[in-house]
Design a protein around this motif. Structure first.
Motif, PDB file in Angstrom:
ATOM      1  N   THR A  62       0.833  -1.199   0.000  1.00  0.00           N
ATOM      2  CA  THR A  62       0.000   0.000   0.000  1.00  0.00           C
ATOM      3  C   THR A  62       0.870   1.251   0.000  1.00  0.00           C
ATOM      4  O   THR A  62       0.597   2.217  -0.718  1.00  0.00           O
ATOM      5  CB  THR A  62      -0.934  -0.001   1.226  1.00  0.00           C
ATOM      6  OG1 THR A  62      -1.787  -1.136   1.130  1.00  0.00           O
ATOM      7  CG2 THR A  62      -1.771   1.252   1.296  1.00  0.00           C
ATOM      8  N   GLN A 105      -7.049   0.966  -0.811  1.00  0.00           N
ATOM      9  CA  GLN A 105      -7.318  -0.213   0.004  1.00  0.00           C
ATOM     10  C   GLN A 105      -8.446   0.095   0.981  1.00  0.00           C
ATOM     11  O   GLN A 105      -8.461   1.139   1.615  1.00  0.00           O
ATOM     12  CB  GLN A 105      -6.061  -0.601   0.789  1.00  0.00           C
ATOM     13  CG  GLN A 105      -6.290  -1.816   1.653  1.00  0.00           C
ATOM     14  CD  GLN A 105      -5.000  -2.378   2.224  1.00  0.00           C
ATOM     15  OE1 GLN A 105      -3.998  -1.681   2.297  1.00  0.00           O
ATOM     16  NE2 GLN A 105      -5.036  -3.623   2.605  1.00  0.00           N
ATOM     17  N   ASP A 157      -5.427  -1.303  -5.180  1.00  0.00           N
ATOM     18  CA  ASP A 157      -4.866  -1.883  -3.963  1.00  0.00           C
ATOM     19  C   ASP A 157      -5.793  -2.981  -3.455  1.00  0.00           C
ATOM     20  O   ASP A 157      -6.875  -2.693  -2.959  1.00  0.00           O
ATOM     21  CB  ASP A 157      -4.691  -0.780  -2.911  1.00  0.00           C
ATOM     22  CG  ASP A 157      -3.669  -1.168  -1.851  1.00  0.00           C
ATOM     23  OD1 ASP A 157      -3.264  -2.357  -1.820  1.00  0.00           O
ATOM     24  OD2 ASP A 157      -3.278  -0.293  -1.063  1.00  0.00           O
ATOM     25  N   GLU A 158      -5.375  -4.215  -3.601  1.00  0.00           N
ATOM     26  CA  GLU A 158      -6.174  -5.381  -3.214  1.00  0.00           C
ATOM     27  C   GLU A 158      -7.602  -5.253  -3.736  1.00  0.00           C
ATOM     28  O   GLU A 158      -8.566  -5.265  -2.954  1.00  0.00           O
ATOM     29  CB  GLU A 158      -6.169  -5.542  -1.688  1.00  0.00           C
ATOM     30  CG  GLU A 158      -4.768  -5.387  -1.124  1.00  0.00           C
ATOM     31  CD  GLU A 158      -4.368  -6.481  -0.153  1.00  0.00           C
ATOM     32  OE1 GLU A 158      -5.156  -7.415   0.045  1.00  0.00           O
ATOM     33  OE2 GLU A 158      -3.250  -6.404   0.359  1.00  0.00           O
TER      34      GLU A 158
HETATM   35 MG   LIG Z   1      -2.052  -2.887   1.971  1.00  0.00          MG
END
Ligand SMILES: [Mg+2]
Ligand SMILES: Nc1ncnc2c1ncn2[C@@H]1O[C@H](COP(=O)(O)OP(=O)(O)O)[C@@H](O)[C@H]1O
Lengths: 256, 309
Positions: B50, B90, B166-167
């Motif tokens: 991140t 995220q 992010d993810e």
């Molecule tokens: Mg992260």
């Protein structure tokens, strides 16, 4: 054929996207019907309270209530901006985009102002009924409200960025309310305030703005130098806060 | 000369703690991503994914190092590169009082798209994310997975030249994840560049053309999933549960990779039988399978991707 570029890379100005974001925020806020309704009721209840207790102060109270409900927009900006940043992280979508951080700040503020203009309008109607403003007084009233909004939204936005969790923000809402609204002569006339401190308290945008409107509508007679104190701090404060908020919005758009 | 979509040189980040020790989240990360590539940053929790993504997307200042985006200095002049970017943060959430359709549409409008284009693109992205049926429900009534899909739909609808995610598939069911993967493939076909982070090995493998393994703020490996698997030193693995007692014998068959109390022996087809017999002799359970990214990750990082310590 669609001639629009696949991706608009050229920002037209630093306020590009402002209108669209105002619309977004307005759309979001208008779901808070309950909150908007309550904000009208709270002020109305307060007026009933004053008209029972001290009817002679009612015109002052109503003007103060209009000024203060405008001022409270900043509190909402503060909470909304913090919430979107901390809980939603949506600010990252808007910062990593063609929209500038200052358009984001101003768009959110104006959106909230439009959503919460109901209490301001209702109270202004009541004020007109009790006070009967002249054209000049009405213009001054409008100018004062504009300054209140700019000042409070700017300060609210700046404060919102100083926190990492929502809980620690709530106390500042109370502080806002007491420091700018309850303590100084906003809901009550200036002459009830300790006389030595009267010119000093006019520096506060809420007290100063209220006094200016009351002066313009014949409810108060301020000496010229006091008018200057109130006007200069109100306008100067609004400008300074706005420039500060634009600078700050740009700066914190990239965390350190 | 072809300019890279993203280029990072020696990016370092130290989070200064006020009442806590400083944390070095990145210690000199350098990478290059060409236009049109789909790249995954694969790492455990706390690896620095991140942090790297936020620095590259102008949302966080590095302590030192440089980042350029399409040849422009993103550290000195973030505003110059921001129009090219779009980011799925995220654990982000859409506005609770907008519907997915409104969320995507208003975002595109704020980014300067015409009403017509915004409408068409929002529609397409919602369809890709399988949100058509809930497109007119307020996000507050949607599940976590649906909200996450709304975020992804909103951001991919921009078709921005450089997308950071992010993810992106966290909290999604397998079906929805496939929808996301397809949409990423389509975006890079159209010319966008994608950098995503993930701690799902299958996602990194299915989606990325190249991937980077990151751990403790450093890039430890780079390559295609096949490159990384090959680097493990064999095509098959025999996994022996509680195989610690016989590691010396196991090591004679090929490189060992440990995952908790399981020992994976990396080897070729001709030795499988012997290893199984050895395990059976010691009354241990052993299974055979192809070498996966998991072993590659274990070998490179020394720990499982799910190891939280
Ligand atoms: Mg992260
Ligand atoms: N704002 C922050 N302040 C202090 N430390 C942080 C902050 N954000 C992340 N960290 C620390 O930096 C390291 C990397 O975090 P992060 O980049 O979020 O990793 P990942 O995304 O791979 O899980 C972790 O040790 C984390 O605790």
């Amino acid at each position: 054929m669609n001639l629009e570029p696949a991706f608009p890379l050229q920002r037209r100005s630093r306020w590009s996207g402002l209108g669209a974001f105002i619309g977004t925020e307005l759309r979001v806020q208008l779901h808070e019907v309950l909150s908007i309704g309550v904000s009208v009721i709270v002020q109305a209840v307060f007026l009933v309270f004053v008209s029972v207790l001290a009817r002679q102060y009612l015109p002052y109270t109503i003007i103060g209530a209009v000024v203060f409900s405008t001022f409270q927009i900043g509190q909402r900006v503060q909470n909304e901006s913090a919430w979107i940043r901390i809980d939603h992280k949506l600010h990252e979508l808007y910062h990593a985009s063609p929209m500038t951080p200052e358009a984001y700040f101003l768009g959110m503020s104006i959106g909230i102002l439009l959503a919460y203009c109901a209490p301001i309008l209702v109270l202004s109607g009541a004020a007109e009924y009790f006070v009967r403003f002249s054209g000049t007084a009405a213009l001054i009233f409008l100018g004062v409200l504009a300054c209140e909004f700019v000042f409070t939204a700017s300060v609210g936005y700046m404060i919102s960025t100083w926190f990492r969790n929502m809980r620690s923000i709530w106390p500042y809402s109370t502080l806002f309310f007491n420091f700018f609204g309850v303590l100084p002569p906003v809901f009550y006339p200036l002459w009830l305030f300790p006389s030595a401190l009267q010119p000093i308290i006019l520096i506060l945008p809420t007290a100063g703005g209220t006094a200016l409107v009351e002066h313009a509508s014949g409810l108060l007679a301020l000496p010229l130098d006091w008018i200057l104190i109130a006007a200069v701090s109100l306008v100067g404060g609004a400008l300074l806060a706005f420039v500060g908020a634009v600078y700050w919005a740009r700066r914190i758009s990239r965390e350190r | 000369m072809q300019t890279d979509a993203l280029r990072a040189e020696s990016v370092r980040k130290v989070y200064r703690g006020r009442n806590s020790p400083d944390i070095e989240a990145l210690s000199g990360v350098s990478l290059r991503i060409s236009k049109g590539e789909r790249i995954a940053l694969l790492g455990r929790n706390g690896a620095g994914k991140t942090t790297f993504l936020r620095i590259s997307s102008t949302l966080l200042a590095p302590t030192s190092g440089s980042v350029s985006i399409f040849g422009r200095d993103a550290i000195a002049d973030p505003e110059a590169v921001r129009p090219y970017l779009a980011v799925v943060p995220q654990e982000g959430k859409p506005f609770m009082h907008l519907t997915p359709r409104e969320q995507a549409y208003t975002y595109l409008r704020a980014r300067g798209f015409s009403a017509e284009t915004a409408k068409a693109r929002a529609e397409h992205a919602l369809e890709q994310m399988g949100l058509t049926e809930v497109a007119d429900r307020l996000s507050i009534t949607l599940s976590g997975g649906q909200r996450q899909r709304t975020m992804v739909a909103t951001v991919i609808s921009t078709e921005a030249p450089l997308l950071f995610l992010d993810e992106p598939t966290i909290g999604m069911d397998p079906f929805a994840r496939r929808g996301v993967w397809d949409s990423f493939r389509e975006l890079t076909r159209k010319g966008s560049t994608i950098l995503l982070t993930t701690h799902y090995l299958d996602e990194a493998e299915a989606l990325s053309q190249r991937l980077y393994i990151i751990d403790e703020g450093r890039l430890l490996a780079e390559g295609t999933a096949d490159d990384l698997k090959r680097s493990v030193g064999g095509t098959l693995r025999v996994s022996v549960v509680s195989g610690d007692g016989i590691t010396a014998q196991l090591a004679t068959f090929g490189p060992l990779v440990r995952d908790g109390d399981t020992v994976h022996v990396i080897t070729g087809p001709q030795r499988i039988q012997e290893i199984l017999e050895l395990a059976a002799h010691s009354k241990l359970t052993a299974t055979v399978g192809p070498v996966t990214l998991e072993e590659a990750f274990l070998r490179v990082v020394g720990r499982s991707i799910n190891d939280e310590s």
